[in-house]
Motif scaffolding. Structure first.
Motif, PDB file in Angstrom:
ATOM      1  N   MET A 279       0.860  -1.180   0.000  1.00 53.97           N
ATOM      2  CA  MET A 279       0.000   0.000   0.000  1.00 53.97           C
ATOM      3  C   MET A 279       0.900   1.234   0.000  1.00 53.97           C
ATOM      4  O   MET A 279       2.007   1.198   0.548  1.00 53.97           O
ATOM      5  N   LYS A 280       0.415   2.324  -0.565  1.00 50.46           N
ATOM      6  CA  LYS A 280       1.137   3.601  -0.528  1.00 50.46           C
ATOM      7  C   LYS A 280       0.281   4.577   0.237  1.00 50.46           C
ATOM      8  O   LYS A 280      -0.717   5.068  -0.281  1.00 50.46           O
TER       9      LYS A 280
ATOM     10  N   PRO B  15      -4.185   1.399  -2.353  1.00 47.84           N
ATOM     11  CA  PRO B  15      -3.662   0.264  -3.128  1.00 47.84           C
ATOM     12  C   PRO B  15      -3.455   0.638  -4.589  1.00 47.84           C
ATOM     13  O   PRO B  15      -4.011   1.628  -5.075  1.00 47.84           O
ATOM     14  N   ASP B  16      -2.680  -0.164  -5.283  1.00 50.32           N
ATOM     15  CA  ASP B  16      -2.636  -0.112  -6.740  1.00 50.32           C
ATOM     16  C   ASP B  16      -3.911  -0.838  -7.174  1.00 50.32           C
ATOM     17  O   ASP B  16      -3.977  -2.075  -7.145  1.00 50.32           O
ATOM     18  N   TRP B  17      -4.937  -0.066  -7.504  1.00 42.91           N
ATOM     19  CA  TRP B  17      -6.246  -0.655  -7.764  1.00 42.91           C
ATOM     20  C   TRP B  17      -6.224  -1.662  -8.907  1.00 42.91           C
ATOM     21  O   TRP B  17      -6.896  -2.696  -8.838  1.00 42.91           O
ATOM     22  N   ALA B  18      -5.463  -1.405  -9.959  1.00 42.00           N
ATOM     23  CA  ALA B  18      -5.418  -2.352 -11.086  1.00 42.00           C
ATOM     24  C   ALA B  18      -4.872  -3.701 -10.619  1.00 42.00           C
ATOM     25  O   ALA B  18      -5.427  -4.754 -10.953  1.00 42.00           O
ATOM     26  N   ALA B  19      -3.811  -3.676  -9.824  1.00 38.76           N
ATOM     27  CA  ALA B  19      -3.227  -4.928  -9.324  1.00 38.76           C
ATOM     28  C   ALA B  19      -4.182  -5.626  -8.366  1.00 38.76           C
ATOM     29  O   ALA B  19      -4.357  -6.851  -8.420  1.00 38.76           O
TER      30      ALA B  19
END
Length: 146
Positions: free
Chosen positions: A39-40, A44-48
């Protein structure tokens, strides 16, 4: 929506730097931890993440709600609720919040057990905690709307 017995469930132990994830099958009341998700600052990186969701094809999401012992909410609780709302919006899959108090402590105990047996090298307490959310939900299938 399928009946409870055929549901696939995914659970998330929300964190700002990493998120524990787990999946389970209601029919056999199983739950298993998945790899940690980076997480940043709580995003989250929504695509991933959506790619992982697509792989598991869940019918229900459970997101841990980190309440204080006096039932009050913290900044992390607010952020976990926001994540749950966005998850539901992105996927249109029912999403419930589940009280996660003490699951991290229980997860660490389980991780210690697996590591003592030489089987816990790739497991994380956060993902075990997510699996415990699913197991808890099997026993008491209730949740809180985000």
């Amino acid at each position: 929506m399928p009946d409870l017995a055929s549901q696939t469930i995914m659970a998330f132990d929300f964190g700002t730097q990493k998120m524990g994830m787990a999946a389970g099958q209601a029919l056999i009341e199983s739950a298993y931890p998945l790899p940690l998700f980076p997480m940043k600052d709580g995003i989250p990186d929504w695509a991933a993440l959506l790619n992982i969701v697509k792989t598991h094809q869940p019918h229900l999401f459970l997101v841990g709600l980190p309440l204080n012992m006096d039932d009050s909410e913290s900044e992390l609780s607010i952020r976990a609720r926001k994540f749950a709302r966005r998850l539901r919006h992105q996927t249109n899959i029912q999403t419930l919040m589940v009280d996660e108090r003490l699951t991290t402590r229980e997860a660490r105990d389980e991780l210690d057990y697996y590591q003592a047996q030489g089987r816990g090298k790739k497991l994380s307490a956060d993902s075990i905690a997510a699996a415990l959310l699913i197991e808890s939900w099997y026993r008491h299938p209730a949740g809180i709307q985000p």
